[in-house]
Each structure stands twice: as structure tokens, then as C-alpha cells.
Design a protein around this motif. Structure first.
Motif, PDB file in Angstrom:
ATOM      1  N   ILE A 268       0.883  -1.173   0.000  1.00 47.67           N
ATOM      2  CA  ILE A 268       0.000   0.000   0.000  1.00 47.67           C
ATOM      3  C   ILE A 268       0.916   1.218   0.000  1.00 47.67           C
ATOM      4  CG2 ILE A 268      -1.809   1.274   1.254  1.00 47.67           C
ATOM      5  CD1 ILE A 268      -2.878  -1.426   0.410  1.00 47.67           C
ATOM      6  N   ILE A 269       0.725   2.065  -0.995  1.00 49.14           N
ATOM      7  CA  ILE A 269       1.638   3.218  -1.103  1.00 49.14           C
ATOM      8  C   ILE A 269       0.867   4.540  -1.028  1.00 49.14           C
ATOM      9  CG2 ILE A 269       3.305   1.929  -2.523  1.00 49.14           C
ATOM     10  CD1 ILE A 269       2.233   3.688  -4.937  1.00 49.14           C
ATOM     11  N   ASP A 270       1.612   5.564  -0.712  1.00 47.10           N
ATOM     12  CA  ASP A 270       1.073   6.915  -0.804  1.00 47.10           C
ATOM     13  C   ASP A 270       1.048   7.252  -2.298  1.00 47.10           C
ATOM     14  OD1 ASP A 270       0.910   9.657  -1.145  1.00 47.10           O
ATOM     15  OD2 ASP A 270       1.951  10.096   0.730  1.00 47.10           O
ATOM     16  N   PRO A 271      -0.155   7.493  -2.861  1.00 44.47           N
ATOM     17  CA  PRO A 271      -0.206   7.679  -4.316  1.00 44.47           C
ATOM     18  C   PRO A 271       0.574   8.907  -4.794  1.00 44.47           C
ATOM     19  CG  PRO A 271      -2.394   7.985  -3.325  1.00 44.47           C
ATOM     20  CD  PRO A 271      -1.472   7.534  -2.230  1.00 44.47           C
ATOM     21  N   ALA A 272       0.777   9.875  -3.912  1.00 39.58           N
ATOM     22  CA  ALA A 272       1.480  11.088  -4.334  1.00 39.58           C
ATOM     23  C   ALA A 272       2.985  10.881  -4.351  1.00 39.58           C
ATOM     24  CB  ALA A 272       1.108  12.246  -3.409  1.00 39.58           C
ATOM     25  N   THR A 273       3.514  10.179  -3.346  1.00 37.36           N
ATOM     26  CA  THR A 273       4.975  10.078  -3.231  1.00 37.36           C
ATOM     27  C   THR A 273       5.517   8.695  -3.604  1.00 37.36           C
ATOM     28  OG1 THR A 273       4.828   9.296  -0.957  1.00 37.36           O
ATOM     29  CG2 THR A 273       4.909  11.688  -1.268  1.00 37.36           C
ATOM     30  N   GLY A 274       4.662   7.694  -3.645  1.00 34.08           N
ATOM     31  CA  GLY A 274       5.125   6.329  -3.925  1.00 34.08           C
ATOM     32  C   GLY A 274       5.711   5.642  -2.694  1.00 34.08           C
ATOM     33  N   GLN A 275       5.722   6.327  -1.547  1.00 32.91           N
ATOM     34  CA  GLN A 275       6.254   5.723  -0.314  1.00 32.91           C
ATOM     35  C   GLN A 275       5.336   4.603   0.181  1.00 32.91           C
ATOM     36  OE1 GLN A 275       9.098   6.427   1.505  1.00 32.91           O
ATOM     37  NE2 GLN A 275       9.568   7.642  -0.327  1.00 32.91           N
ATOM     38  N   ILE A 276       5.951   3.523   0.689  1.00 32.18           N
ATOM     39  CA  ILE A 276       5.142   2.428   1.240  1.00 32.18           C
ATOM     40  C   ILE A 276       4.566   2.846   2.582  1.00 32.18           C
ATOM     41  CG2 ILE A 276       5.216   0.040   2.083  1.00 32.18           C
ATOM     42  CD1 ILE A 276       7.310  -0.474  -0.047  1.00 32.18           C
ATOM     43  N   LEU A 277       3.275   2.584   2.763  1.00 32.64           N
ATOM     44  CA  LEU A 277       2.611   2.987   4.003  1.00 32.64           C
ATOM     45  C   LEU A 277       2.503   1.788   4.942  1.00 32.64           C
ATOM     46  CD1 LEU A 277      -0.288   5.102   2.439  1.00 32.64           C
ATOM     47  CD2 LEU A 277       1.788   5.951   3.562  1.00 32.64           C
ATOM     48  N   PRO A 278       2.472   2.047   6.247  1.00 34.11           N
ATOM     49  CA  PRO A 278       2.316   0.939   7.196  1.00 34.11           C
ATOM     50  C   PRO A 278       0.920   0.321   7.101  1.00 34.11           C
ATOM     51  CG  PRO A 278       2.423   3.057   8.343  1.00 34.11           C
ATOM     52  CD  PRO A 278       2.617   3.349   6.893  1.00 34.11           C
ATOM     53  N   ASP A 279       0.802  -0.945   7.555  1.00 33.92           N
ATOM     54  CA  ASP A 279      -0.500  -1.619   7.576  1.00 33.92           C
ATOM     55  C   ASP A 279      -1.509  -0.750   8.309  1.00 33.92           C
ATOM     56  OD1 ASP A 279       0.397  -3.811   6.222  1.00 33.92           O
ATOM     57  OD2 ASP A 279       0.761  -5.017   8.019  1.00 33.92           O
ATOM     58  N   GLY A 280      -2.719  -0.736   7.830  1.00 28.49           N
ATOM     59  CA  GLY A 280      -3.771   0.027   8.509  1.00 28.49           C
ATOM     60  C   GLY A 280      -3.961   1.400   7.904  1.00 28.49           C
ATOM     61  N   GLN A 281      -2.974   1.874   7.154  1.00 29.81           N
ATOM     62  CA  GLN A 281      -3.113   3.209   6.572  1.00 29.81           C
ATOM     63  C   GLN A 281      -3.628   3.110   5.141  1.00 29.81           C
ATOM     64  OE1 GLN A 281       0.121   5.327   8.378  1.00 29.81           O
ATOM     65  NE2 GLN A 281      -0.022   6.878   6.759  1.00 29.81           N
ATOM     66  N   LYS A 282      -4.545   4.022   4.822  1.00 31.04           N
ATOM     67  CA  LYS A 282      -5.155   3.953   3.492  1.00 31.04           C
ATOM     68  C   LYS A 282      -4.230   4.507   2.416  1.00 31.04           C
ATOM     69  CE  LYS A 282      -8.705   6.579   1.410  1.00 31.04           C
ATOM     70  NZ  LYS A 282      -9.962   7.278   1.543  1.00 31.04           N
ATOM     71  N   GLY A 283      -4.149   3.817   1.294  1.00 31.61           N
ATOM     72  CA  GLY A 283      -3.345   4.292   0.175  1.00 31.61           C
ATOM     73  C   GLY A 283      -3.669   3.486  -1.063  1.00 31.61           C
ATOM     74  N   GLU A 284      -2.790   3.610  -2.064  1.00 28.91           N
ATOM     75  CA  GLU A 284      -3.036   2.911  -3.333  1.00 28.91           C
ATOM     76  C   GLU A 284      -2.531   1.470  -3.241  1.00 28.91           C
ATOM     77  OE1 GLU A 284      -1.457   4.945  -6.759  1.00 28.91           O
ATOM     78  OE2 GLU A 284      -1.831   3.236  -8.080  1.00 28.91           O
ATOM     79  N   VAL A 285      -3.335   0.559  -3.747  1.00 28.89           N
ATOM     80  CA  VAL A 285      -2.978  -0.863  -3.730  1.00 28.89           C
ATOM     81  C   VAL A 285      -2.022  -1.138  -4.893  1.00 28.89           C
ATOM     82  CG1 VAL A 285      -3.906  -3.216  -3.868  1.00 28.89           C
ATOM     83  CG2 VAL A 285      -5.287  -1.389  -2.832  1.00 28.89           C
ATOM     84  N   VAL A 286      -0.876  -1.752  -4.558  1.00 28.26           N
ATOM     85  CA  VAL A 286       0.118  -2.118  -5.574  1.00 28.26           C
ATOM     86  C   VAL A 286       0.279  -3.639  -5.505  1.00 28.26           C
ATOM     87  CG1 VAL A 286       2.564  -1.913  -6.199  1.00 28.26           C
ATOM     88  CG2 VAL A 286       1.294   0.105  -5.447  1.00 28.26           C
ATOM     89  N   LEU A 287       0.202  -4.308  -6.646  1.00 26.99           N
ATOM     90  CA  LEU A 287       0.199  -5.775  -6.627  1.00 26.99           C
ATOM     91  C   LEU A 287       1.258  -6.375  -7.553  1.00 26.99           C
ATOM     92  CD1 LEU A 287      -3.682  -6.218  -6.782  1.00 26.99           C
ATOM     93  CD2 LEU A 287      -2.238  -6.867  -4.836  1.00 26.99           C
ATOM     94  N   THR A 288       1.823  -7.470  -7.096  1.00 31.02           N
ATOM     95  CA  THR A 288       2.742  -8.262  -7.923  1.00 31.02           C
ATOM     96  C   THR A 288       2.135  -9.655  -8.045  1.00 31.02           C
ATOM     97  OG1 THR A 288       4.647  -7.024  -7.137  1.00 31.02           O
ATOM     98  CG2 THR A 288       5.083  -9.227  -8.045  1.00 31.02           C
ATOM     99  N   ASN A 289       1.970 -10.101  -9.284  1.00 29.23           N
ATOM    100  CA  ASN A 289       1.368 -11.419  -9.493  1.00 29.23           C
ATOM    101  C   ASN A 289       2.455 -12.482  -9.409  1.00 29.23           C
ATOM    102  OD1 ASN A 289       0.026 -13.669 -10.508  1.00 29.23           O
ATOM    103  ND2 ASN A 289      -1.292 -12.397 -11.803  1.00 29.23           N
ATOM    104  N   LEU A 290       2.272 -13.440  -8.486  1.00 31.95           N
ATOM    105  CA  LEU A 290       3.313 -14.465  -8.271  1.00 31.95           C
ATOM    106  C   LEU A 290       3.028 -15.770  -9.001  1.00 31.95           C
ATOM    107  CD1 LEU A 290       3.872 -14.048  -4.422  1.00 31.95           C
ATOM    108  CD2 LEU A 290       5.312 -13.193  -6.275  1.00 31.95           C
ATOM    109  N   VAL A 291       1.857 -15.903  -9.586  1.00 33.47           N
ATOM    110  CA  VAL A 291       1.511 -17.190 -10.206  1.00 33.47           C
ATOM    111  C   VAL A 291       1.095 -17.035 -11.667  1.00 33.47           C
ATOM    112  CG1 VAL A 291       0.925 -18.423  -8.069  1.00 33.47           C
ATOM    113  CG2 VAL A 291      -0.826 -17.073  -9.234  1.00 33.47           C
ATOM    114  N   ARG A 292       1.611 -16.013 -12.322  1.00 33.46           N
ATOM    115  CA  ARG A 292       1.371 -15.932 -13.761  1.00 33.46           C
ATOM    116  C   ARG A 292       2.715 -15.786 -14.466  1.00 33.46           C
ATOM    117  NH1 ARG A 292      -2.331 -11.541 -15.158  1.00 33.46           N
ATOM    118  NH2 ARG A 292      -0.443 -10.291 -15.307  1.00 33.46           N
ATOM    119  N   HIS A 293       2.983 -16.669 -15.377  1.00 36.33           N
ATOM    120  CA  HIS A 293       4.274 -16.651 -16.038  1.00 36.33           C
ATOM    121  C   HIS A 293       4.217 -16.099 -17.457  1.00 36.33           C
ATOM    122  CE1 HIS A 293       5.568 -19.906 -12.960  1.00 36.33           C
ATOM    123  NE2 HIS A 293       5.667 -18.675 -12.479  1.00 36.33           N
TER     124      HIS A 293
END
Ligand code: DLL
Length: 436
Positions: A268-293
Motif C-alpha cells: 500500500i503506497i502513498d499515491p502522491a509520493t510512492g512511499q510504502i505505508l504501514p499496515d492500517g493506513q489507506k493508500g493505493e494498492v500495488v500488486l505483484t502477481n506471483l503465479v502468472r508466467h
């Protein structure tokens, strides 16, 4: 409450084991990503030329974010990591915000995705005895085929009707005693307004559960649907870029959605700065797919806003939970300088008992100012000819909205079934403001 598992070992894995599995899978994905010109360039700039160059999950942060535009610029095959003959399925994003993009899957990718969906279905308490009516559209959209195969894998009886044709949907629900539907919340609300026309009451149906997703909706809309149909409604989140539905699904406790962390790394990142936010804080969801090749995507910025819960879930699953999607970085409206998410408006109006099952948000210009018009359908029993009570209702809706969004809206009351109906994703906002 009865809790069932599809893959208990993975679903209840200890955090350290889960992270070890993530790292192993991440390295495999990097191996595939290095086969694409796009990631080869990006990864080598980050000092990664072999999978082993990423030795910990923290090192994922060395990799730059991937955004929708990267997919568009590399259309059609710039992110394809396998030979085309390995690809067994193509899906495409709905293009909610512009040009569509394409997603490729190998047979193994399809198998992993289907398995995640079977897991998601079992997580909600469904079983092979259920009759599953899939009202999501089939085709390039991932909602139809995705859940179809997941439900078959569980062994449910699948009715692959797809979206639209309300009369047929209701008929099928009656004929086959459908117990579970997969549908957008807006369409399930709409179906309810039409039941009387077909001489059917919600209590005549055999529905027990609904899987709701593909569009933003509020907790109050869930509660309304649960009450109207006497069902349990489960939230389901996903996006084409991450295969589709299967990213996160609610369990029987309905305390937000378990994000399947063996298959996706979430940040979860701060959409303005790209900084990773701690759990519980609202931000933009960033995902990495681990099971698609076939088409690896790393650190994909979804534009969806949410937060993560870390406290344990009574169901015993260890995968963290993702909150309801609270809006998108690109759907925020700026009305006379005030930031408003459409979801805030929905949350307020759906809590008002007289309000029916549909609404629209219109924006127009009034001189230099913006004018917000909220059109709401109300139940027909409210149209008694007593204008005072309608005025009072308008006032109530206006006051509650003003208290929430600080803007004074103009309220219009409409008859049930008179506002536009969407059989797929609803578009509740019409912005006709003059652009200066
Ligand atoms: O909507 C996949 C899907 C199908 C999910 C069926 C769930 C059920 P796209 O068409 O690519 O894929 O749209 C993805 O829809 O980024 C969110 O903005 C929104 N969305 C999806 N599920 C939810 C949800 C499918 N449960 C985009 N709540 C996502 C809020 C959702 N928004």
C-alpha cells in the motif's frame, strides 16, 4: 460458524513460511520477466539480471512500479514472456479509463487462477451442492469465465447465463433453484426492482449467497442487498491485470477480504509520493502477481484505494485482509474545490431506508460554480401524493449528504426503475461541467 478450506496448508500458513513461498515464487516470476524487453531493461537498471539477484522480499522495492500506460505502450506483446503457442487464453481489461489492455495466460497460469477461485468460493461457505448462476458477462471480461471455471472446479452446478436479460435471470433462478449468484451489486439491486413485474417475491427464490464485485459499492449497499434478498453477500476484488477476480475474497466472517498472499504480493503506497505505508493506513494498492508466467507484472499500481488489516481473522486464515475499496485515485471528484469520492455519496444515501436501489450523480456548471445533483430512486410506497413528505425526504437526504461531504447537493427523487440500468459495471457519475 463453519469454516471450510480448499487448501488448508497454504491458507493457514505461518507468516514466515508464507513469505518464504512468496520469495521463491517472486524469483521464478523475475526469471520470466527477464524474458521480456520491457522488464529486462527495467530490472537491469535496478541491478537485477538473474532471479537470485533478489534475495529478500524487501528487495522487491528496487523494482520500479508498473502502470497501466506501460501496458498500453507495450501493446500487444511487449510484456509477453513465453512463446505465443504456450498461451491458451487472452483476456482484456474493460478499458474503464481508456484504451483496453491485454493479458496472456498459459495452461498453468489458468490452472493457478482457477484454483484461487475455487479457494475463494469455498471460503464463503459454498459447496458442490450449490447451484451457481453466473451473471457476469462472458468473454474478454474476466468476471464470467474466471468464476465459471472456479465454480466447476468446486463441483457446483454452473448456470453460465452471463449478464443482462433480467426476466431470463429471474426465470432461471426459479427453475433451477439457484443458491448462489455472481453479479455486480448494481445489477442485483436492479433485479430486485423488477421482481414484482414477473410476479416473484425475493422469498420465492432459493438464494443464499451472492458474490459481489467488479465495481465500487458501499457497506450500506451490501447490507441493503442482504436484507432485500435474505442472503449473505460476499465482497470479491480483482482486476484484469492480476487475472481478474481471485485477488481478494471475503470469508464467512465478512470482515473484509483475505488477499491471497501466496499468489499476490500487496503493498500500500502513498499515491502522491510512492512511499510504502504501514499496515492500517489507506493508500493505493500495488500488486505483484506471483503465479502468472505468460505475462509477469510487478508492482502494478491499481489506482484503487484501500488499507490492510493485520489482526488475525477468526477463520484461521493467515493471509492479510484488504479493506473495501474506498475509491480510486482517478475517480475523485473536485466539486467547488472540495474532494469527494462517489463512494462517500453512495454510503450516505444507501443508509436511508426510503431510498431504493439506484442513484446517479450529475455535475453541471452554474456560472463559475459546480452544481452537484444527486438523483435517487425511492420506493413506490413513498409516492402517496403527499408533497410535504417528499419534500421532507429530500431535505433529509440533502442534510445527511451535506454533513458528510460538506457540499450542498440538489436532490431529485425518482420512481423505481426510472434511472439508467447497467448490466455490467455501473457508471453512476455524469460530469457535464464546462471545462475551462
Ligand atoms: O472487474 C475483475 C472482477 C470481476 C472483480 C468480477 C470482481 C468480480 P476489471 O474490469 O479490470 O476487472 O476492473 C478492475 O474494478 O481496479 C477496481 O477499481 C474495480 N473493482 C473490482 N472489484 C471491486 C470491488 C474486474 N469488490 C477494477 N470493490 C478494479 C470495488 C472493485 N471495486
Amino acid at each position: 460458524m463453519e469454516v471450510n478450506f480448499w487448501n488448508p496448508e497454504v491458507e493457514t500458513m505461518e507468516r514466515s513460511q508464507l513469505e518464504a513461498l512468496q520469495l521463491k515464487r517472486l524469483q521464478a516470476v523475475i526469471g520470466y520477466a527477464l524474458k521480456t524487453p520491457f522488464y529486462q531493461k527495467r530490472l537491469s537498471r535496478a541491478g537485477i539480471s538473474r532471479p537470485e539477484d533478489v534475495r529478500s522480499l524487501q528487495e522487491l522495492q528496487k523494482i520500479p512500479f508498473t502502470v497501466k500506460d506501460d501496458l498500453r505502450q507495450n501493446f500487444p506483446a511487449g510484456l509477453l514472456a513465453v512463446d505465443m503457442e504456450e498461451v491458451v487464453r487472452i483476456h482484456s481489461s474493460s478499458g474503464t479509463t481508456g484504451v483496453p489492455t491485454v493479458i496472456y495466460l498459459t495452461a498453468e497460469d489458468l490452472n493457478s487462477w482457477t484454483d484461487l477461485l475455487a479457494r475463494s468460493i469455498i471460503t464463503t461457505g459454498c459447496c458442490r451442492k450449490d447451484i451457481f448462476q453466473n451473471m457476469m458477462s462472458y468473454g474478454l471480461f474476466t468476471g464470467g469465465l474466471g468464476l465459471h471455471y472456479g465454480a466447476e472446479r468446486v463441483g457446483m452446478t454452473v448456470i453460465p447465463v452471463g449478464g443482462g436479460n433480467t426476466q431470463r435471470q429471474v426465470q432461471l433462478m426459479r427453475d433451477f433453484k439457484t443458491t448462489v449468484v455472481h453479479v455486480t451489486p448494481s445489477y442485483l439491486l436492479h433485479i430486485h426492482t423488477r421482481l414484482a413485474e414477473f410476479g416473484v417475491k425475493a422469498s420465492d427464490l432459493h438464494l443464499r449467497r451472492a458474490f459481489l464485485g467488479a465495481e465500487p459499492y458501499s457497506e450500506n449497499t451490501r447490507l441493503k442487498l442482504q436484507e432485500l434478498y435474505g442472503i449473505d453477500a460476499y465482497n470479491s476484488y480483482g482486476l484484469s491485470e492480476m487475472n481478474g477476480p481471485s485477488v481478494a475474497f471475503e470469508c464467512v466472517y465478512k470482515k473484509d477480504m483475505h488477499l491471497w498472499e501466496d499468489a499476490y504480493i500487496v503493498e500500500i503506497i502513498d499515491p502522491a509520493t510512492g512511499q510504502i505505508l504501514p499496515d492500517g493506513q489507506k493508500g493505493e494498492v500495488v500488486l505483484t502477481n506471483l503465479v502468472r508466467h505468460a505475462m509477469p507484472l510487478m508492482r502494478y499500481r491499481t489506482r484503487d484505494l484501500a488499507f490492510l488489516h493485520t489482526e488475525p481473522c477468526p477463520c484461521g486464515r493467515t493471509h492479510r485482509r484488504l479493506s473495501r475499496i474506498q475509491g480510486r485515485t482517478d475517480d475523485m471528484l473536485i466539486i467547488n474545490g472540495v474532494n469527494v469520492f462517489p463512494s462517500q455519496i453512495e454510503e450516505v444515501i444507501m443508509a436511508i431506508p426510503e431510498v431504493g436501489t439506484n442513484y446517479m450523480i450529475h455535475l453541471t456548471s452554474a456560472g463559475a460554480l459546480d452544481k452537484l445533483i444527486v438523483k435517487v430512486e425511492i420506493y413506490s410506497k413513498m409516492f402517496t401524493g403527499d408533497l410535504n413528505s417528499l419534500d421532507a425526504l429530500k431535505g433529509k437526504i440533502r442534510d445527511r449528504l451535506r454533513a458528510s461531504i460538506t457540499i450542498n447537493p440538489h436532490i431529485e427523487l425518482h420512481e423505481p426503475g426510472s434511472l439508467p440500468v447497467f448490466e455490467g459495471k455501473a457508471k453512476h457519475v455524469v460530469d457535464n461541467r464546462e471545462k475551462l
